[in-house]
Enzyme design. Sequence first.
Site, PDB file in Angstrom:
ATOM      1  N   PHE A  43       3.903   1.838   2.403  1.00 57.39           N
ATOM      2  CA  PHE A  43       4.319   0.539   3.024  1.00 57.39           C
ATOM      3  C   PHE A  43       5.037  -0.286   1.750  1.00 57.39           C
ATOM      4  O   PHE A  43       5.698  -1.354   2.353  1.00 57.39           O
ATOM      5  CB  PHE A  43       2.861  -0.198   3.152  1.00 57.39           C
ATOM      6  CG  PHE A  43       1.965   0.570   4.078  1.00 57.39           C
ATOM      7  CD1 PHE A  43       2.555   0.569   5.424  1.00 57.39           C
ATOM      8  CD2 PHE A  43       0.741   0.965   3.886  1.00 57.39           C
ATOM      9  CE1 PHE A  43       1.772   1.562   6.407  1.00 57.39           C
ATOM     10  CE2 PHE A  43      -0.008   1.804   4.798  1.00 57.39           C
ATOM     11  CZ  PHE A  43       0.670   2.054   6.198  1.00 57.39           C
ATOM     12  N   ASP A 112      -5.439   6.049   5.002  1.00 61.37           N
ATOM     13  CA  ASP A 112      -5.029   6.978   6.179  1.00 61.37           C
ATOM     14  C   ASP A 112      -6.067   7.952   6.623  1.00 61.37           C
ATOM     15  O   ASP A 112      -5.803   8.501   7.507  1.00 61.37           O
ATOM     16  CB  ASP A 112      -3.671   7.625   5.773  1.00 61.37           C
ATOM     17  CG  ASP A 112      -3.487   8.399   4.527  1.00 61.37           C
ATOM     18  OD1 ASP A 112      -4.680   8.963   4.127  1.00 61.37           O
ATOM     19  OD2 ASP A 112      -2.472   8.651   3.924  1.00 61.37           O
ATOM     20  N   HIS A 129      -8.538   0.720  -1.411  1.00 59.06           N
ATOM     21  CA  HIS A 129      -7.974  -0.274  -0.513  1.00 59.06           C
ATOM     22  C   HIS A 129      -8.287  -0.063   0.826  1.00 59.06           C
ATOM     23  O   HIS A 129      -7.856  -0.574   1.963  1.00 59.06           O
ATOM     24  CB  HIS A 129      -6.544  -0.036  -0.373  1.00 59.06           C
ATOM     25  CG  HIS A 129      -5.602  -0.410  -1.825  1.00 59.06           C
ATOM     26  ND1 HIS A 129      -4.676   0.129  -2.123  1.00 59.06           N
ATOM     27  CD2 HIS A 129      -6.271  -0.894  -3.008  1.00 59.06           C
ATOM     28  CE1 HIS A 129      -4.116  -0.261  -3.390  1.00 59.06           C
ATOM     29  NE2 HIS A 129      -5.315  -0.857  -4.105  1.00 59.06           N
ATOM     30  N   CYS A 165     -22.587 -10.490  16.213  1.00 57.91           N
ATOM     31  CA  CYS A 165     -22.882 -11.824  15.306  1.00 57.91           C
ATOM     32  C   CYS A 165     -21.551 -12.658  15.349  1.00 57.91           C
ATOM     33  O   CYS A 165     -21.748 -13.685  14.883  1.00 57.91           O
ATOM     34  CB  CYS A 165     -23.129 -11.490  13.872  1.00 57.91           C
ATOM     35  SG  CYS A 165     -21.610 -10.981  12.876  1.00 57.91           S
ATOM     36  N   SER A 203       1.274   8.228  -6.984  1.00 59.39           N
ATOM     37  CA  SER A 203       1.305   6.744  -7.216  1.00 59.39           C
ATOM     38  C   SER A 203       2.064   6.275  -8.322  1.00 59.39           C
ATOM     39  O   SER A 203       2.308   6.688  -9.143  1.00 59.39           O
ATOM     40  CB  SER A 203      -0.298   6.472  -7.591  1.00 59.39           C
ATOM     41  OG  SER A 203      -0.389   5.099  -7.997  1.00 59.39           O
ATOM     42  N   ASP A 245       8.494  17.069  -5.794  1.00 58.37           N
ATOM     43  CA  ASP A 245       7.864  17.135  -4.483  1.00 58.37           C
ATOM     44  C   ASP A 245       6.189  17.317  -4.341  1.00 58.37           C
ATOM     45  O   ASP A 245       6.029  18.610  -5.039  1.00 58.37           O
ATOM     46  CB  ASP A 245       8.527  18.040  -3.668  1.00 58.37           C
ATOM     47  CG  ASP A 245       7.686  17.968  -2.071  1.00 58.37           C
ATOM     48  OD1 ASP A 245       7.936  16.890  -1.377  1.00 58.37           O
ATOM     49  OD2 ASP A 245       7.167  18.942  -1.752  1.00 58.37           O
TER      50      ASP A 245
END
Length: 256
Positions: A43, A112, A129, A165, A203, A245
């Site tokens: 993203f 994901d 996250h 609620c 990352s 990769d």
Amino acid sequence: MTNPATSDIDTSIARLRELIERATMVLPFTGAGISTECGIPDFRSPGGIWTRYQPIPFDEFMTSQAMRDESWRRRFIMEEQFSTARPGRGHLALASLFKAGKVTAVVTQNIDNLQQAAGVPADRVIELHGNTTYATCLDCARRYELSWIKDRLEAEGRSPDCTECGGYIKTATISFGQAMPEAPMRRAEELTLACDLFLAIGSSLVVWPAAGFPIMAKRNGARLVILNRDATELDNLADLVIHHDIGTVLSPFIAH
Ligand SMILES: [Zn+2]
């Protein structure tokens, strides 16, 4: 004549294998790069959805029905990608290391659900996250499936509130402006301090506070491996850096 790039990568994989074999507890820490071969976009990367749409900050989600509807509309645009994605070679390799007892948990920045889909139990995947494949009520934490929300949104023209609620329902992710989840952060820290090999995979290690974990591991005496397609901020700290990769490097670790 041998291809120098190939022999380099073979050497790196052999060195990685040696570090894993010597380690008592390996802690994988994964980012978007492990899921790109599964069709999940990064993203934050150029062309990623967050460069096309401004992310909706948490306070706007909380104060505006229009923003909640917009947030859900965007989520359903991506549903095809998320619902059809299957675990990649990296996820399968980590699941194999889990089954072999080398890995006790995986810490991830990804939302994901692919590490769980590869066979690591949900309570052993520490999601910093959150998770986008289901939703929860922000007040009572009741779980909702996305298909139910989609049906309500289509039928009523607005995203639904909690039937228990009346609280707002949001994907189980951590939005911009939302506090980092305490329990996963604490578990990630405990695991980081317990491991003797920290494996940062896919990352860029720039998003804080998550990027602090490899530094914490290294200061605590663990070995640090960084596997990422591109250079990261912490490469100079690592005992082994592999710029390649991810699926290719990790596929030899998949147990068949
Ligand atoms: Zn509720």
